[in-house]
Motif scaffolding. Structure first.
Motif, PDB file in Angstrom:
ATOM      1  N   ILE A 235      -3.199   4.442  -4.469  1.00 40.00           N
ATOM      2  CA  ILE A 235      -3.617   3.447  -3.459  1.00 40.00           C
ATOM      3  C   ILE A 235      -4.957   3.809  -2.812  1.00 40.00           C
ATOM      4  O   ILE A 235      -5.715   2.918  -2.453  1.00 40.00           O
ATOM      5  CB  ILE A 235      -2.528   3.197  -2.379  1.00 40.00           C
ATOM      6  CG1 ILE A 235      -2.019   4.513  -1.779  1.00 40.00           C
ATOM      7  CG2 ILE A 235      -1.390   2.368  -2.959  1.00 40.00           C
ATOM      8  CD1 ILE A 235      -1.076   4.303  -0.589  1.00 40.00           C
ATOM      9  N   TYR A 240      -7.132   2.263   0.192  1.00 41.79           N
ATOM     10  CA  TYR A 240      -6.146   2.455   1.257  1.00 41.79           C
ATOM     11  C   TYR A 240      -6.682   3.477   2.267  1.00 41.79           C
ATOM     12  O   TYR A 240      -7.203   4.522   1.893  1.00 41.79           O
ATOM     13  CB  TYR A 240      -4.813   2.959   0.692  1.00 41.79           C
ATOM     14  CG  TYR A 240      -3.768   3.144   1.784  1.00 41.79           C
ATOM     15  CD1 TYR A 240      -2.959   2.083   2.169  1.00 41.79           C
ATOM     16  CD2 TYR A 240      -3.638   4.358   2.462  1.00 41.79           C
ATOM     17  CE1 TYR A 240      -2.037   2.225   3.197  1.00 41.79           C
ATOM     18  CE2 TYR A 240      -2.725   4.512   3.487  1.00 41.79           C
ATOM     19  CZ  TYR A 240      -1.925   3.442   3.849  1.00 41.79           C
ATOM     20  OH  TYR A 240      -1.018   3.592   4.879  1.00 41.79           O
ATOM     21  N   MET A 247      -7.132  -3.575  -2.255  1.00 40.81           N
ATOM     22  CA  MET A 247      -5.678  -3.480  -2.060  1.00 40.81           C
ATOM     23  C   MET A 247      -4.927  -4.706  -2.577  1.00 40.81           C
ATOM     24  O   MET A 247      -3.711  -4.644  -2.768  1.00 40.81           O
ATOM     25  CB  MET A 247      -5.334  -3.223  -0.587  1.00 40.81           C
ATOM     26  CG  MET A 247      -5.446  -1.771  -0.154  1.00 40.81           C
ATOM     27  SD  MET A 247      -4.462  -0.594  -1.127  1.00 40.81           S
ATOM     28  CE  MET A 247      -2.808  -0.870  -0.485  1.00 40.81           C
ATOM     29  N   TRP A 250      -2.666  -4.127  -5.422  1.00 43.28           N
ATOM     30  CA  TRP A 250      -1.357  -3.512  -5.242  1.00 43.28           C
ATOM     31  C   TRP A 250      -0.305  -4.572  -5.026  1.00 43.28           C
ATOM     32  O   TRP A 250      -0.585  -5.536  -4.329  1.00 43.28           O
ATOM     33  CB  TRP A 250      -1.409  -2.509  -4.051  1.00 43.28           C
ATOM     34  CG  TRP A 250      -0.157  -1.690  -4.048  1.00 43.28           C
ATOM     35  CD1 TRP A 250       0.935  -1.850  -3.236  1.00 43.28           C
ATOM     36  CD2 TRP A 250       0.155  -0.629  -4.952  1.00 43.28           C
ATOM     37  NE1 TRP A 250       1.901  -0.958  -3.588  1.00 43.28           N
ATOM     38  CE2 TRP A 250       1.459  -0.195  -4.637  1.00 43.28           C
ATOM     39  CE3 TRP A 250      -0.527  -0.025  -6.012  1.00 43.28           C
ATOM     40  CZ2 TRP A 250       2.085   0.828  -5.349  1.00 43.28           C
ATOM     41  CZ3 TRP A 250       0.087   0.989  -6.694  1.00 43.28           C
ATOM     42  CH2 TRP A 250       1.384   1.406  -6.356  1.00 43.28           C
ATOM     43  N   LEU A 278       4.651  -0.503   2.054  1.00 45.50           N
ATOM     44  CA  LEU A 278       3.951  -1.142   0.929  1.00 45.50           C
ATOM     45  C   LEU A 278       4.960  -1.494  -0.168  1.00 45.50           C
ATOM     46  O   LEU A 278       5.969  -0.795  -0.323  1.00 45.50           O
ATOM     47  CB  LEU A 278       2.899  -0.194   0.348  1.00 45.50           C
ATOM     48  CG  LEU A 278       1.620  -0.007   1.166  1.00 45.50           C
ATOM     49  CD1 LEU A 278       0.758   1.088   0.566  1.00 45.50           C
ATOM     50  CD2 LEU A 278       0.830  -1.315   1.250  1.00 45.50           C
TER      51      LEU A 278
END
Ligand code: MSP
Length: 651
Positions: A235, A240, A247, A250, A278
């Motif tokens: 990440i 991140y 991001m 993700w 997350l």
């Protein structure tokens, strides 16, 4: 759709071996395949550079730790560049952005109430950077993963409340049955978690080569546990804890790992992500391990296979094809040159290569290289439909990481092609005056090759680009949409002649050649020799003369050199592929390397003795001989004064 694919980040305590290449090849294949269908794709790889193990390895070489890490990290990056791995980012855990991202993640876990300080006493394996409970140790104190001796370490440590995530994890595995692939590994993970999770020590005070605590904790003697640091790379690479710019990639679509590090990825990593609020990656794919000739690879045995060497001798894409075709994902595989050569000769040279050569050869003879798909559906709708039925099954195999099945199915398209040629025998149709039918069969094969190349592209990108170029198109999302999704056929085009893509290999190229062979490598291929076919009728007269008939028993032909390469371990031999106007080019081993470079021969014409009995030189078949003249100034090939059609007879 967004597609984020990751490899593990590789430790910088040694250079890459074929196991690392394997994961990276698979990840690259998934990324290329996603890009081809038009997905927005991001491929991440990199190096894992912190921890006691790296600190010790650098000290052993007397180098500053960062310099040592810089050097080894560069060897990985260079290798992936040489192998044309299409990574979008190469992350290093020593990158400042990564370190601040890990600190931000740690601070968030603290805020969440998932971190507390205590003492840890346990058996620690430096090599695996892991503590193990007494109950798991083997052979009186050995590490259960690598067998090395563990040491007892007692230190103040921050702990992550892993136990809190035991139930949420089990529930997640239950609800997401394809989170862990292959399925057998999923069961292992579930039973491990069911056995109970202890809180995890996530900082160390015994060494300092790592990411330090966030300033807010004001505890400088602690550095992060290397696995917490390393896992966060997936990440931090997306920003991140910093700008967070990427991001939206993700959660990852596929995270590839070896079976030995599945536990970290399927238990710790999801628990960390839950703590960070997350989402979890969609899939963790755990592959098996490679051995060499049936034995575990190790530096001490000196049997580690260097991926650069394999690629140098056999070609990176052939190597890549072999690794993915040979072993079902998740199972262990064995690397042997014999197995690689067999795959190259049978799948690549015989099936794919021959089909392409035959298409080029037939189109040259029957239609001056022009391929027109106009009658394909009239005569061959069954073959086209069968091929499409196969193609439609392929994405599921790719999705399930069953690349060996993907390739196995894909190869059936070449069988359809070869069968159609045998059944419809275009050369007979031409003789019967059924030109349309003959040309439709040739065009069918060209279309099958085109469609198969598109589907093979993610595994052999450069090779398939050459095939596509010969077939007058480029492999792009647009051609994927027309040839695969819309099931269209190729537009009319002129096929291009390409040198054979997959020369046959007879002997392992990476072994030492037996001495006798090296010494005995003089090729007869370079002087004007008349091979007598039938001794009785061709006996040279007492006057040393032969009759004209005797002379014409030797078939001399003009040949065009399509490809030329050096014969490994030989200073004298070159291997040539020479078009002498037949369906397939001839392989000729000629003793001319001291006088000609391989590259200077490609595209030139030579005179070939075409009815010599094939002979083997250094284990390779030679199907002819070149005419040449030699004097004290050296050797020169005999060539036509002007270019002539390949196969023209001399005499
Ligand atoms: N640095 C950790 C991964 C951290 S990811 C957040 C690590 N590095 S490693 O360099 O030791 O191993 C990297 C990968 O190589 C692992 O997935 C491991 O399974 C794989 N392999 C190591 N030896 C292998 C074979 N002989 N065969 C196949 N893969 C092998 O672990």
């Amino acid at each position: 759709m967004k597609n984020y694919i990751t490899t593990p980040i590789y430790y910088v305590n040694g250079e890459a071996h074929i196991g690392h290449a394997y994961t990276t090849f698979i990840a690259d294949t998934l990324a290329r395949s996603a890009r081809l269908v038009g997905d927005e794709t991001y491929l991440l790889t990199g190096t894992d550079e912190h921890g006691q193990k790296i600190e010790e390895a650098a000290a052993k070489q007397g180098k500053p730790t960062l310099q040592f890490a810089d050097e080894i990290s560069a060897t990985f990056k260079n290798l992936w560049d040489e192998f044309d791995i299409s990574y979008d980012q190469f992350i290093r855990t020593t990158d400042e952005k990564h370190k601040s991202g890990v600190q931000a993640a740690f601070a968030k876990m603290v805020e969440k109430g998932d971190i507390y300080k205590d003492f840890y006493e346990g058996n620690y394996c430096v090599s695996c950077e892991t503590f193990f409970p007494e109950s798991q140790l083997v052979d009186g104190g050995g590490c259960p993963d690598c067998g090395r001796a563990t040491t007892i370490v007692k230190e103040e440590s921050y702990f992550f409340r892993l136990s809190k995530y035991e139930q949420p994890l089990l529930q997640y595995y239950e609800e997401h049955t394809d989170f862990i692939l292959p399925k057998s590994r999923r069961n292992e993970v579930i039973s491990f978690v069911r056995g109970g999770l202890h809180d995890l020590s996530v900082t160390r005070t015994s060494f300092s080569w790592g990411v330090h605590m966030p300033d807010s904790l004001n505890d400088p003697k602690h550095v992060m546990y290397v696995w917490l640091d390393a896992l966060m790379n997936y990440i931090t690479a997306l920003g991140y804890g910093n700008d967070g710019k990427l991001m939206d990639f993700w959660p990852a679509s596929t995270q590839l790992v070896g079976k030995d590090i599945l536990r970290f990825h399927a238990i710790y990593w999801p628990a960390f992500l839950m703590s960070l609020d997350l989402p979890l990656p969609k899939r963790i794919g755990a592959h098996g391990w490679w051995t060499r000739d049936g034995e575990k690879m190790s530096k001490s045995k000196g049997n580690v296979v260097d991926p650069r060497e394999v690629a140098k001798h056999y070609g990176v894409e052939n190597f890549r094809y072999f690794m993915m075709r040979e072993v079902p994902f998740g199972q262990d595989g064995d690397f042997s040159q014999r197995a690689l050569i067999d795959r190259m000769n049978s799948d690549l040279s015989n099936d794919l290569g021959n089909l392409l050569n035959r298409t080029i050869g037939m189109s040259e003879k029957y239609s001056d290289f022009c391929i027109d798909s106009v009658d394909v559906l009239k005569y061959h709708s069954k073959e086209i439909n069968d091929a499409h039925a196969i193609i439609s099954t392929l994405p599921a195999f790719m999705y399930d990481l069953q690349l060996h099945r993907y390739l196995e199915e894909l190869w059936k398209i070449f069988s359809i092609g070869n069968k159609a040629i045998e059944e419809h025998a275009p050369w007979i149709k031409i003789k019967e005056g059924k030109t349309d039918e003959a040309l439709a069969t040739v065009a069918l094969i060209a279309n099958l090759l085109a469609k198969a190349s598109v589907m093979l592209h993610s595994i052999m990108p450069k090779t398939t680009a050459i095939v596509a170029d010969a077939l007058g198109f480029e492999i792009t999302t647009a051609s994927y949409n027309t040839l695969i999704i819309a099931n269209n056929l190729l537009e009319t085009f002129d096929i291009k002649k390409v040198p054979p893509l997959f020369p046959r290999i007879d002997e392992p190229l990476m072994d030492e050649a037996p001495k006798a062979m090296l010494e005995n490598e003089t090729a007869p291929a370079v002087s004007v020799v008349v091979e007598m076919i039938d001794k009785k009728e061709t006996t040279v007269g007492e006057d040393g003369l032969i009759t004209i008939d005797q002379f014409f028993q030797t078939s001399l032909k003009i040949g065009t050199v399509l490809a030329a390469m050096e014969v490994p371990k030989s200073t004298k031999l070159l291997k040539l592929h020479v078009d002498v106007g037949e369906e397939y080019p001839r392989q000729i081993i000629a003793g001319i390397r001291e006088y000609y470079s391989a590259a200077s021969l490609v595209g030139t014409q030579v005179c070939v003795v075409a009815n010599l009995k094939p002979a083997k030189l250094m284990g390779m078949l030679s199907e002819g001989m070149l005419l040449a003249a030699k004097d004290i100034d050296g050797l020169c090939l005999i060539r036509p004064e002007k270019s002539r059609i390949a196969g023209s007879s001399i005499g």
